[in-house]
Motif scaffolding. Structure first.
Motif, PDB file in Angstrom:
ATOM      1  N   SER A  55       0.539  -1.046   0.124  1.00 28.73           N
ATOM      2  CA  SER A  55       0.535   0.595  -0.086  1.00 28.73           C
ATOM      3  C   SER A  55       0.378   1.818   0.201  1.00 28.73           C
ATOM      4  CB  SER A  55      -0.391  -0.277   1.048  1.00 28.73           C
ATOM      5  OG  SER A  55      -1.848  -0.579   1.549  1.00 28.73           O
ATOM      6  N   SER A  56       2.022   1.275   0.941  1.00 33.45           N
ATOM      7  CA  SER A  56       3.490   2.615   0.618  1.00 33.45           C
ATOM      8  C   SER A  56       3.145   2.419  -1.126  1.00 33.45           C
ATOM      9  CB  SER A  56       3.960   1.636   1.258  1.00 33.45           C
ATOM     10  OG  SER A  56       4.944   0.868   0.910  1.00 33.45           O
ATOM     11  N   GLY A  57       3.378   2.020  -1.979  1.00 30.35           N
ATOM     12  CA  GLY A  57       4.002   2.685  -2.970  1.00 30.35           C
ATOM     13  C   GLY A  57       5.130   2.853  -3.301  1.00 30.35           C
ATOM     14  N   LEU A  58       5.862   1.687  -2.539  1.00 26.23           N
ATOM     15  CA  LEU A  58       7.137   1.689  -2.866  1.00 26.23           C
ATOM     16  C   LEU A  58       7.466   0.874  -3.792  1.00 26.23           C
ATOM     17  CD1 LEU A  58       8.669   2.592   0.297  1.00 26.23           C
ATOM     18  CD2 LEU A  58       8.570   4.780  -0.739  1.00 26.23           C
ATOM     19  N   ALA A  59       8.535   0.924  -4.765  1.00 29.67           N
ATOM     20  CA  ALA A  59       9.072  -0.328  -5.410  1.00 29.67           C
ATOM     21  C   ALA A  59      10.154  -1.402  -4.220  1.00 29.67           C
ATOM     22  CB  ALA A  59      10.017   0.402  -6.346  1.00 29.67           C
ATOM     23  N   TRP A  60       9.836  -2.038  -4.323  1.00 27.28           N
ATOM     24  CA  TRP A  60      10.656  -3.175  -3.481  1.00 27.28           C
ATOM     25  C   TRP A  60      11.490  -3.620  -3.088  1.00 27.28           C
ATOM     26  CZ3 TRP A  60      10.640  -6.093   0.027  1.00 27.28           C
ATOM     27  CH2 TRP A  60       9.596  -8.139   0.047  1.00 27.28           C
ATOM     28  N   ASP A  61      12.667  -2.245  -4.372  1.00 21.99           N
ATOM     29  CA  ASP A  61      14.242  -3.123  -4.152  1.00 21.99           C
ATOM     30  C   ASP A  61      14.193  -1.102  -3.508  1.00 21.99           C
ATOM     31  OD1 ASP A  61      15.319  -4.177  -5.685  1.00 21.99           O
ATOM     32  OD2 ASP A  61      15.363  -3.846  -7.414  1.00 21.99           O
ATOM     33  N   GLU A  62      13.544   0.060  -3.450  1.00 25.03           N
ATOM     34  CA  GLU A  62      13.618   1.036  -2.841  1.00 25.03           C
ATOM     35  C   GLU A  62      13.392   0.733  -0.751  1.00 25.03           C
ATOM     36  OE1 GLU A  62      14.038   5.083  -1.550  1.00 25.03           O
ATOM     37  OE2 GLU A  62      15.169   3.554  -3.246  1.00 25.03           O
ATOM     38  N   PHE A  63      12.161  -0.081  -1.459  1.00 24.98           N
ATOM     39  CA  PHE A  63      11.811  -0.011   0.344  1.00 24.98           C
ATOM     40  C   PHE A  63      13.064  -0.900   1.318  1.00 24.98           C
ATOM     41  CE2 PHE A  63       9.770  -3.185   3.748  1.00 24.98           C
ATOM     42  CZ  PHE A  63       9.500  -2.675   4.024  1.00 24.98           C
ATOM     43  N   ALA A  64      13.167  -2.265   0.104  1.00 23.43           N
ATOM     44  CA  ALA A  64      14.942  -2.989   1.155  1.00 23.43           C
ATOM     45  C   ALA A  64      15.819  -1.749   1.401  1.00 23.43           C
ATOM     46  CB  ALA A  64      15.157  -3.714   0.406  1.00 23.43           C
ATOM     47  N   ARG A  65      15.976  -0.636   0.399  1.00 17.82           N
ATOM     48  CA  ARG A  65      17.240   0.154   0.475  1.00 17.82           C
ATOM     49  C   ARG A  65      16.794   0.527   1.804  1.00 17.82           C
ATOM     50  NH1 ARG A  65      18.322   4.984   0.125  1.00 17.82           N
ATOM     51  NH2 ARG A  65      16.581   5.461  -0.272  1.00 17.82           N
ATOM     52  N   ARG A  66      15.802   1.381   2.050  1.00 20.48           N
ATOM     53  CA  ARG A  66      14.989   1.875   3.353  1.00 20.48           C
ATOM     54  C   ARG A  66      15.262   1.254   4.277  1.00 20.48           C
ATOM     55  NH1 ARG A  66      10.513   6.556   1.103  1.00 20.48           N
ATOM     56  NH2 ARG A  66      11.715   6.994  -0.655  1.00 20.48           N
ATOM     57  N   ALA A  67      14.891  -0.127   4.332  1.00 17.45           N
ATOM     58  CA  ALA A  67      14.273  -0.658   5.693  1.00 17.45           C
ATOM     59  C   ALA A  67      16.136  -1.450   5.879  1.00 17.45           C
ATOM     60  CB  ALA A  67      14.208  -2.332   5.222  1.00 17.45           C
ATOM     61  N   GLY A  68      17.011  -1.043   5.473  1.00 22.54           N
ATOM     62  CA  GLY A  68      18.224  -1.396   5.441  1.00 22.54           C
ATOM     63  C   GLY A  68      18.469  -3.150   5.689  1.00 22.54           C
ATOM     64  N   PHE A  69      17.651  -4.296   4.781  1.00 21.15           N
ATOM     65  CA  PHE A  69      17.492  -5.415   4.187  1.00 21.15           C
ATOM     66  C   PHE A  69      18.090  -5.402   2.406  1.00 21.15           C
ATOM     67  CE2 PHE A  69      16.108  -5.696   8.709  1.00 21.15           C
ATOM     68  CZ  PHE A  69      16.859  -6.077   9.665  1.00 21.15           C
ATOM     69  N   SER A  70      18.061  -6.866   2.746  1.00 22.91           N
ATOM     70  CA  SER A  70      18.678  -7.159   0.860  1.00 22.91           C
ATOM     71  C   SER A  70      16.765  -7.782   0.678  1.00 22.91           C
ATOM     72  CB  SER A  70      18.785  -7.925   0.568  1.00 22.91           C
ATOM     73  OG  SER A  70      18.634  -9.871   1.084  1.00 22.91           O
ATOM     74  N   ARG A  71      16.454  -7.450  -0.792  1.00 22.30           N
ATOM     75  CA  ARG A  71      15.269  -7.959  -0.856  1.00 22.30           C
ATOM     76  C   ARG A  71      15.285  -9.309  -1.091  1.00 22.30           C
ATOM     77  NH1 ARG A  71      13.417  -6.420  -6.921  1.00 22.30           N
ATOM     78  NH2 ARG A  71      11.523  -8.005  -7.414  1.00 22.30           N
ATOM     79  N   PRO A  72      15.546 -10.307  -1.187  1.00 15.52           N
ATOM     80  CA  PRO A  72      15.857 -12.015  -1.025  1.00 15.52           C
ATOM     81  C   PRO A  72      15.228 -11.902   0.947  1.00 15.52           C
ATOM     82  CG  PRO A  72      17.623 -11.314  -2.282  1.00 15.52           C
ATOM     83  CD  PRO A  72      16.753  -9.840  -1.650  1.00 15.52           C
ATOM     84  N   HIS A  73      15.781 -11.418   1.984  1.00 11.64           N
ATOM     85  CA  HIS A  73      15.928 -11.328   2.663  1.00 11.64           C
ATOM     86  C   HIS A  73      14.329 -11.415   3.328  1.00 11.64           C
ATOM     87  CE1 HIS A  73      17.168 -12.080   7.138  1.00 11.64           C
ATOM     88  NE2 HIS A  73      16.448 -10.755   7.424  1.00 11.64           N
ATOM     89  N   LEU A  74      13.565 -10.095   2.823  1.00 14.85           N
ATOM     90  CA  LEU A  74      12.449  -9.285   3.281  1.00 14.85           C
ATOM     91  C   LEU A  74      11.335 -10.171   2.758  1.00 14.85           C
ATOM     92  CD1 LEU A  74      13.295  -5.832   3.635  1.00 14.85           C
ATOM     93  CD2 LEU A  74      13.114  -7.648   5.134  1.00 14.85           C
ATOM     94  N   ARG A  75      11.129 -10.947   1.473  1.00 14.80           N
ATOM     95  CA  ARG A  75      10.322 -11.602   0.800  1.00 14.80           C
ATOM     96  C   ARG A  75      10.741 -11.887   1.368  1.00 14.80           C
ATOM     97  NH1 ARG A  75       8.293 -11.653  -4.201  1.00 14.80           N
ATOM     98  NH2 ARG A  75      10.318  -9.445  -5.155  1.00 14.80           N
ATOM     99  N   SER A  76      11.423 -13.345   1.685  1.00 16.33           N
ATOM    100  CA  SER A  76      10.955 -14.166   2.743  1.00 16.33           C
ATOM    101  C   SER A  76      10.973 -14.943   4.151  1.00 16.33           C
ATOM    102  CB  SER A  76      12.804 -15.619   2.633  1.00 16.33           C
ATOM    103  OG  SER A  76      13.635 -14.598   3.783  1.00 16.33           O
ATOM    104  N   VAL A  77      10.968 -12.958   4.746  1.00 17.21           N
ATOM    105  CA  VAL A  77      10.213 -13.079   5.938  1.00 17.21           C
ATOM    106  C   VAL A  77       8.706 -12.643   5.666  1.00 17.21           C
ATOM    107  CG1 VAL A  77      10.139 -11.331   7.296  1.00 17.21           C
ATOM    108  CG2 VAL A  77      12.250 -11.893   6.903  1.00 17.21           C
ATOM    109  N   GLU A  78       7.792 -12.375   4.581  1.00 18.56           N
ATOM    110  CA  GLU A  78       6.937 -12.167   4.280  1.00 18.56           C
ATOM    111  C   GLU A  78       6.268 -13.869   4.023  1.00 18.56           C
ATOM    112  OE1 GLU A  78       5.558  -9.030   1.445  1.00 18.56           O
ATOM    113  OE2 GLU A  78       6.593  -7.715   2.583  1.00 18.56           O
ATOM    114  N   ASN A  79       7.160 -14.150   3.262  1.00 20.24           N
ATOM    115  CA  ASN A  79       6.287 -15.624   2.813  1.00 20.24           C
ATOM    116  C   ASN A  79       6.729 -16.733   3.333  1.00 20.24           C
ATOM    117  OD1 ASN A  79       6.079 -14.165  -0.036  1.00 20.24           O
ATOM    118  ND2 ASN A  79       8.333 -15.144  -0.527  1.00 20.24           N
ATOM    119  N   GLY A  80       7.221 -16.328   4.782  1.00 19.69           N
ATOM    120  CA  GLY A  80       7.325 -17.347   5.818  1.00 19.69           C
ATOM    121  C   GLY A  80       8.506 -18.182   6.041  1.00 19.69           C
ATOM    122  N   THR A  81       8.942 -18.282   5.472  1.00 22.17           N
ATOM    123  CA  THR A  81      10.548 -19.550   4.845  1.00 22.17           C
ATOM    124  C   THR A  81      11.512 -18.913   5.789  1.00 22.17           C
ATOM    125  OG1 THR A  81      11.510 -18.149   3.326  1.00 22.17           O
ATOM    126  CG2 THR A  81      10.142 -19.654   3.061  1.00 22.17           C
TER     127      THR A  81
END
Length: 428
Positions: A15-41
């Motif tokens: 809902s934030s409208g942030l692209a994945w890469d931009e969101f990951a950059r601001r969060a300070g984590f890699s995109r694969p890391h955050l995706r795996s958190v959201e997916n439950g792995t």
């Protein structure tokens, strides 16, 4: 809870409208890391939820949820927390909040709110039917809320908001007494949720958007404490109407998808039809023609099953005629006035109650019919319908209906050269 918080985190990010890469950059984590958190792995950890709270500006909601603490902006989403919120809101001055013509809560903050509801309603014990006698005071409140639902179809929003708030305050005091059993307390919380929903709806109709949001959020909190998914989903659907009317329609779609997902297949066809029809309306506001059509077809199929003995009493208005009127509004939004007129005609020819029972809503639909006639260049019929809408509204206090009529007048301004149009614009 981990599955619920993952869903809420994903919804908030999207809902934030942030692209994945931009969101990951601001969060300070890699995109694969955050995706795996959201997916439950990967597990949901404190450092990740704090990053989501920071980037999305949720005020620490995700961290609080993970830690099982209270809502950082209020009391915890528990029975005691719900009661505290009910007492505070019903006794406060929320009705006097500003009249901003937009909603305050959206995007990430809204996803965080629905995430709290999702987690809390899942953790609560489910509402179970009981054959025990309902305490007289709760039966009285239930009957009066039923009367207010129907009375609200005929009268203005200001008075109705105060009357519903009175029922909310009474129910909160009954719950505070501590004399209710577990099942009775469940019923009391569900009634409080419906009372708060009615207050919110009438405040929205009166263009008090910030105050309406507060009461919708209160309805969600009370329904979650009771484990009442149906009443909570119903309140969420009205919050969605507010968002697709004066907020972001994509937030409305998200609200309705959450309501549909958590009310479950156990919901009656009528309940599912209502949610599908409102999702179609929200989708029409986003311009998604195909998804809107699919949702409308689903609503038609479901409402065609007819009433069910398990239907909640607040669904009395969900009929084939109402679904067609919503379909007409969708078609008008999607710039297909001819289809809109066919839908409106089908709705009126079915079982739509009309102006005597629903003057406030009839004025809105008549104004939309007038707008469709303007788009079809049938000015005589447009003026006739607009005049009918004015008569229906009469002295009813409804900013939403008045705004719809103002929209018709604005469209007719381009045709002031027509004598009938000019006369209507001058004298109504």
């Amino acid at each position: 809870m981990s599955e619920d918080i993952r869903l809420a985190m994903r919804q908030a990010r999207e809902s934030s409208g942030l692209a994945w890469d931009e969101f990951a950059r601001r969060a300070g984590f890699s995109r694969p890391h955050l995706r795996s958190v959201e997916n439950g792995t990967r597990g949901v950890t404190e450092d990740v939820v704090r990053a989501y709270d920071r980037v999305l500006g949720t005020g620490g909601v995700f961290a609080a949820t993970l830690a099982g603490r209270e809502d950082p902006e209020g009391s915890p989403w528990t029975r005691s927390g719900a009661l505290a919120a009910l007492l505070e809101t019903s006794q406060g001055a929320v009705l006097d909040l500003d009249r901003r013509r937009f909603v305050v809560t959206g995007g990430a903050a809204l996803a965080a709110l629905t995430g709290r509801w999702t987690s809390a309603v899942a953790a609560a014990r489910p509402v179970l039917p009981t054959t025990d006698a309902v305490p007289k005071v709760l039966a009285t409140v239930a009957n009066r809320l039923e009367e207010l639902r129907h009375l609200g179809d005929e009268l203005g929003s200001g008075t109705m908001a105060q009357l519903a708030r009175n029922e909310l305050a009474l129910t909160a005091q009954v719950l505070k007494s501590g004399r209710m059993t577990g099942r009775e307390e469940d019923l009391g919380l569900s009634l409080a949720a419906e009372a708060a929903r009615q207050v919110g709806w009438n405040l929205f109709d009166g263009d008090r958007q910030a105050a309406a949001e507060r009461y919708y959020a209160l309805a969600l909190r009370a329904s979650a404490a009771a484990g009442d998914r149906t009443t909570g989903a119903y309140a969420m659907s009205f919050m969605a109407v507010q968002h697709y009317t004066v907020g972001n329609p994509r937030d409305a779609v998200s609200l309705l998808e959450t309501a549909e997902a958590h009310v479950g297949l156990g919901a009656t066809p009528r309940m599912q039809a209502m949610l599908a029809a409102r999702r179609a309306r929200a989708l029409s506001k986003t311009g998604d023609l195909k998804s809107c059509a699919r949702a409308l077809n689903r609503a038609r199929d479901l409402v065609g099953d007819g009433p069910n003995e398990d239907d909640p009493p607040f669904l009395y208005w969900v009929t084939p005629g109402e679904v067609e009127m919503i379909a007409g509004s969708c078609a008008l939004q999607l710039r297909d006035p001819q289809r809109a007129l066919r839908n409106f005609h089908d709705g009126l020819a079915a079982d739509y109650p009309g102006d005597e029972d629903h003057p406030r809503l009839a004025a809105i639909y008549l104004a939309r019919i007038a707008e469709a006639h303007v788009e079809n260049h049938d000015l005589d019929e447009a003026v006739d319908q607009a005049r009918y809408a004015v008569r229906c509204l009469g002295s009813v206090d409804s900013a939403r209906s008045s705004d719809t009529l103002a929209g018709v007048r604005a469209k007719l301004q381009a045709h002031r050269g027509n004598p009938k149009v000019r006369d209507f614009l001058q004298v109504g």
